[in-house]
Design a protein around this motif. Sequence first.
Motif, PDB file in Angstrom:
ATOM      1  N   ILE A   1      -6.608   1.412   0.103  1.00 43.00           N
ATOM      2  CA  ILE A   1      -5.829   0.626   1.089  1.00 43.00           C
ATOM      3  C   ILE A   1      -5.953  -0.449   1.901  1.00 43.00           C
ATOM      4  O   ILE A   1      -6.513  -2.173   1.924  1.00 43.00           O
ATOM      5  CB  ILE A   1      -4.523   1.307   1.406  1.00 43.00           C
ATOM      6  CG1 ILE A   1      -3.785   1.587  -0.032  1.00 43.00           C
ATOM      7  CG2 ILE A   1      -3.802  -0.013   1.358  1.00 43.00           C
ATOM      8  CD1 ILE A   1      -2.564   2.788   0.332  1.00 43.00           C
TER       9      ILE A   1
ATOM     10  N   SER B   1      -0.313  -4.385  -5.079  1.00 43.68           N
ATOM     11  CA  SER B   1      -0.984  -3.082  -4.525  1.00 43.68           C
ATOM     12  C   SER B   1      -1.007  -2.403  -6.710  1.00 43.68           C
ATOM     13  O   SER B   1      -0.593  -3.111  -6.999  1.00 43.68           O
ATOM     14  CB  SER B   1      -0.292  -2.068  -3.882  1.00 43.68           C
ATOM     15  OG  SER B   1       1.177  -1.751  -4.115  1.00 43.68           O
TER      16      SER B   1
ATOM     17  N   ALA C   1      -4.146  -1.980  -2.150  1.00 50.17           N
ATOM     18  CA  ALA C   1      -3.476  -2.738  -1.477  1.00 50.17           C
ATOM     19  C   ALA C   1      -4.057  -3.836  -0.753  1.00 50.17           C
ATOM     20  O   ALA C   1      -5.497  -4.397  -1.001  1.00 50.17           O
ATOM     21  CB  ALA C   1      -2.624  -2.137  -0.936  1.00 50.17           C
TER      22      ALA C   1
ATOM     23  N   GLY D   1       0.884  -1.054  -0.266  1.00 54.55           N
ATOM     24  CA  GLY D   1       0.401  -0.138  -0.035  1.00 54.55           C
ATOM     25  C   GLY D   1       1.301   0.958   0.009  1.00 54.55           C
ATOM     26  O   GLY D   1       0.490   2.181  -0.779  1.00 54.55           O
TER      27      GLY D   1
ATOM     28  N   THR E   1      -6.114   3.829  -5.168  1.00 53.21           N
ATOM     29  CA  THR E   1      -4.808   3.644  -4.528  1.00 53.21           C
ATOM     30  C   THR E   1      -5.725   1.705  -3.338  1.00 53.21           C
ATOM     31  O   THR E   1      -6.493   2.230  -2.700  1.00 53.21           O
ATOM     32  CB  THR E   1      -4.038   3.707  -3.432  1.00 53.21           C
ATOM     33  OG1 THR E   1      -4.487   4.575  -2.201  1.00 53.21           O
ATOM     34  CG2 THR E   1      -3.408   4.837  -3.979  1.00 53.21           C
TER      35      THR E   1
END
Length: 764
Positions: free
Chosen positions: A332, A369, A358, A129, A356
């Motif tokens: 994340i 990720s 992850a 992440g 983002t």
Amino acid sequence: MDTTDIAPTGPAKYAERFLEDMLSAWCLDVEYTRARGDTLYYTDDHGTERAVTDFVGGFGSLLLGHHHPAVTARMRQLLDGQTPVHAQFSLRSQAHQVAARLNEILRREFAGVPDAPPGGYSAIFANSGAEAVEAALKHAELERVQRLTALAGELTARLHSTADAVRDGSAVLSRRLRGHLGGLAPDAAPEVAAGALIGSLGAHHARALRRPPLFLALTGGFHGKLAGSVQLTHNPAFREPFAGLGPRAVFVPGDRPGELERAIARETVNVFDTVTVDDVVELVERPVPVFAAMFLEPVLGEGGVVPLRAANALAVRRICASHGIPLVVDEIQTGAGRCGAFFASSLIGLRPDYLTLAKGIGGGIAKSSVLLVRSDRYRPEFELVHSSTYAKDSLSCSVALTVLELLEEDGGRLYERAAERGQAIRRALDDVRADYPDVVADVRGLGLLLGFAFRDQSDAASPYLRDLARRGHFGFAVSGYLLKEHALRLMPTGSAPHTLRIEPSAGISDARIARLATALRELCEIIRNQDAHLLVRSLVAPAADRSRRTVKDFRRAGPPAARRAEREPESVPRIAYLAELGEPDALRAFDPSFADLDDAALDEVVRRSAVAGALAPLPPVRFRSPTGRTADVVVHPLLTPRATAHPPAALVAEALRTAVAAGSSVIALSPRTAASGDHSRPGLHLTTGAHLGERPVSSPPGGACLPPGFAADGTLPGAVAEALLTAFAGPNVFLPDTELDRRAGEHGLLLGEVNAGAGAARGR
């Protein structure tokens, strides 16, 4: 804390030994040997395998649980098939499939949200992440630099074309512009006017366009601990030691969007441009792109599990868009189905510019990720300046595809399951809160990302609980209790240590939820009654196995002297008294709930807890001596095993720094503490006195005096405090050595005064 003078015990350890020692302080030093679903297993000291219900869930990585059969089967298949991991600079069809599937989910979940990018979202893969956040930081800055370059080119071209017009007489400078150029005369030659224009505005452009980037992030937010991502993490303990390594972030509260607008206005830089109207050249201002991006989490995870409200999220989106600032949504921890949809941001209609992912996308096994960037912001050349050895490999991407299939099958039934299980846990925790409103502050979260927030214990009646809270260790201590007494694994959030995170898999059962509620009720009963003994006994078992297991009420055991000081706010000199705490009788006086623990158990408390650093200073106590002098006395207890000659020098130095920073004008060290080394330094002068006798001296009314000279309730023994007040009439008084020694020696203390001129006066 420097621990170089604390001798290691057991086999040599070289992999984060200090962290392991800290885990040991709260009985979290367990080595798990097997995992399945929501269960972790370890082997106890008798060789018996013990099962623990895992409510931490890999900090959000395990929506499918440990070793989901389909994920592990796919991993075995890939390994048996010799799937290449390292084939950099080659075609990676699995990465394209993952990105395509994510775009399908984005289109579905954000179908009703305006401003969809016509070309979808491009993907950059990473390993964790924090690395995805680093990629977002770099891409956002590349985008900003390209905007700056375009702006600079536009400004330069217009400046030179305008100067040419002035030079050939087809345009003249306005009165305001001439004033800006230093009062240029109206009849200045065209060549002079053109030269002044280029010289002044050219220099201004160069200065304005060189501003370093700024980023925006939410108060309480967490985005990683790498050199760049840590700059966006709000917790000062994580961020400030590394502030010089990366870009500066401006933090704004997520519940007050107006603060975001004001923060942008404060940092906005304008650059001068020219416009020609009716052959007259005038100045105009244009904003410089200073902010590269705004980062936020749909639910502040480490900040206490605080969901972002839809209205506030959309206001942030609108403000960022109006200033051309890309919005980076950090999913994340919240993404991959944990909150009841694949993207938690879709539940509040928050469309990202960047996103983002992850943790959960790796199914709890693969380390993977991804950064998604909307097509109209994506810079393809970024792929040539950013890379990673392991990112985008066929193994992790193939596992991610399996995870996506599991999440999406049966019409996304797993998302519904996460929402339903989250509601079941929420109902159970709300019932606990209703029964213990004096202990539980809040239950909050979204789906299977929940927080159970205790009320702050910083002013607790129990000195032990109060110390845990003031040092930020409360959440770890109660997590150790839940592990040892109830076989439940929980952890506090990183920036809100009174909040326990609850992140099990979507397969969590009703029976396990009921066990969690029962354990939390027992914990709340302990805290309500301020019975620290029951927390400590789990910490030092089996040494405390014979001690009581029933709760006693210690709510009225707080020191009356401390309460007197809180009602008297006038400013008076502050005395800090640094003394070791380790004798069993002293510990029992320190917290009356320890009375049922024998000497061996209390020795084990000190041994385990000493690595966690100096205890928090006790509350200041207002002391009035018989001669009429007044001061606030603050005791700084130093946990020290009684078999040790003195506290570690590093521990004493830490307490000294704390005392000085808190404004203590007088520092007193007990004889045993002073034996740890020479603590002289500029501004702090120490002198020696004789050892305090074994006979306790009298204490002020309502106080308590311990034989070693350490007072458990924060007061000094009466005669000792009187000597301090007599020796130091005020914060800037400095007496000769002989006088200090005579007065201090009568009471067996080392005395020191914070006084910038002291060193010079003594010739040091």
